[in-house]
Structure formats: C-alpha cells, structure tokens
Design a protein around this motif. Structure first.
Motif, PDB file in Angstrom:
ATOM      1  N   ILE A  60      26.798  46.569  45.655  1.00  0.00           N
ATOM      2  CA  ILE A  60      25.970  45.766  44.753  1.00  0.00           C
ATOM      3  C   ILE A  60      26.649  44.431  44.459  1.00  0.00           C
ATOM      4  O   ILE A  60      25.997  43.374  44.485  1.00  0.00           O
ATOM      5  CB  ILE A  60      25.682  46.542  43.458  1.00  0.00           C
ATOM      6  N   VAL A  61      27.938  44.444  44.193  1.00  0.00           N
ATOM      7  CA  VAL A  61      28.656  43.209  43.895  1.00  0.00           C
ATOM      8  C   VAL A  61      28.691  42.297  45.112  1.00  0.00           C
ATOM      9  O   VAL A  61      28.427  41.091  45.010  1.00  0.00           O
ATOM     10  CB  VAL A  61      30.087  43.525  43.388  1.00  0.00           C
ATOM     11  N   SER A  63      26.640  42.241  47.726  1.00  0.00           N
ATOM     12  CA  SER A  63      25.314  41.699  48.030  1.00  0.00           C
ATOM     13  C   SER A  63      24.894  40.657  46.994  1.00  0.00           C
ATOM     14  O   SER A  63      24.219  39.687  47.331  1.00  0.00           O
ATOM     15  CB  SER A  63      24.291  42.816  48.128  1.00  0.00           C
ATOM     16  N   SER A  64      25.278  40.833  45.742  1.00  0.00           N
ATOM     17  CA  SER A  64      24.954  39.835  44.713  1.00  0.00           C
ATOM     18  C   SER A  64      25.661  38.516  44.998  1.00  0.00           C
ATOM     19  O   SER A  64      25.044  37.432  44.919  1.00  0.00           O
ATOM     20  CB  SER A  64      25.370  40.326  43.343  1.00  0.00           C
ATOM     21  N   ILE A  65      26.930  38.575  45.353  1.00  0.00           N
ATOM     22  CA  ILE A  65      27.670  37.346  45.700  1.00  0.00           C
ATOM     23  C   ILE A  65      27.077  36.689  46.929  1.00  0.00           C
ATOM     24  O   ILE A  65      26.883  35.467  46.967  1.00  0.00           O
ATOM     25  CB  ILE A  65      29.169  37.670  45.903  1.00  0.00           C
ATOM     26  N   LEU A  67      23.975  36.870  48.024  1.00  0.00           N
ATOM     27  CA  LEU A  67      22.691  36.275  47.699  1.00  0.00           C
ATOM     28  C   LEU A  67      22.842  34.991  46.876  1.00  0.00           C
ATOM     29  O   LEU A  67      22.079  34.039  47.061  1.00  0.00           O
ATOM     30  CB  LEU A  67      21.796  37.266  46.960  1.00  0.00           C
ATOM     31  N   VAL A  68      23.805  34.960  45.978  1.00  0.00           N
ATOM     32  CA  VAL A  68      24.045  33.738  45.201  1.00  0.00           C
ATOM     33  C   VAL A  68      24.484  32.604  46.118  1.00  0.00           C
ATOM     34  O   VAL A  68      24.024  31.469  45.989  1.00  0.00           O
ATOM     35  CB  VAL A  68      25.092  34.001  44.095  1.00  0.00           C
TER      36      VAL A  68
END
Length: 72
Positions: A60-61, A63-65, A67-68
C-alpha cells in the motif's frame, strides 16, 4: 419458508469485536504472566502477525508513493 430466519447468527459490530479482542488479550496476558517459557509459545504467533502486517502495509505504501510520483 421465511427468509428472515435463515441467518440466525447476528454479526458482531465493531465495538463488540474490539471489546472481544481486548478481553481475550487480557485473558492471554493473565494466563502467561510471569511464565518463563512464554516466549517459546507466543513468538511464532507474533512473527506471523508481523509478517502479515508487512505483507499488507508495504504494497500500500509503495503503490501510494508510486501514484503520487506518477500523477502528481
């Protein structure tokens, strides 16, 4: 036949689940309190729990980075 009586087991709400977990933790702590060999019993369960948390949190972390950086 009546559809209302099909599922007699009621789902636990979140507050009841939290209270159940808290009480079970207190019971396990009371059982194993000051037991010198408690590490051998509970270490595998703790390791499995930490590996499962890492297995969920790390993707999750990352993929969040990603995507940002990609969209931001």
């Amino acid at each position: 036949m009546g559809g209302k009586n099909k599922n007699k087991m009621k789902k636990f709400g979140l507050p009841l689940q939290i209270l159940t977990g808290l009480l079970s933790g207190i019971i396990v702590g009371a059982v194993f309190y000051k037991n010198p060999g408690v590490e051998t019993y509970l270490k595998p369960l703790g390791d499995i729990f930490l590996y499962l948390i890492k297995m969920v949190v790390v993707p999750i972390v990352i993929s969040s980075i990603f995507l940002v950086l990609l969209l931001g």
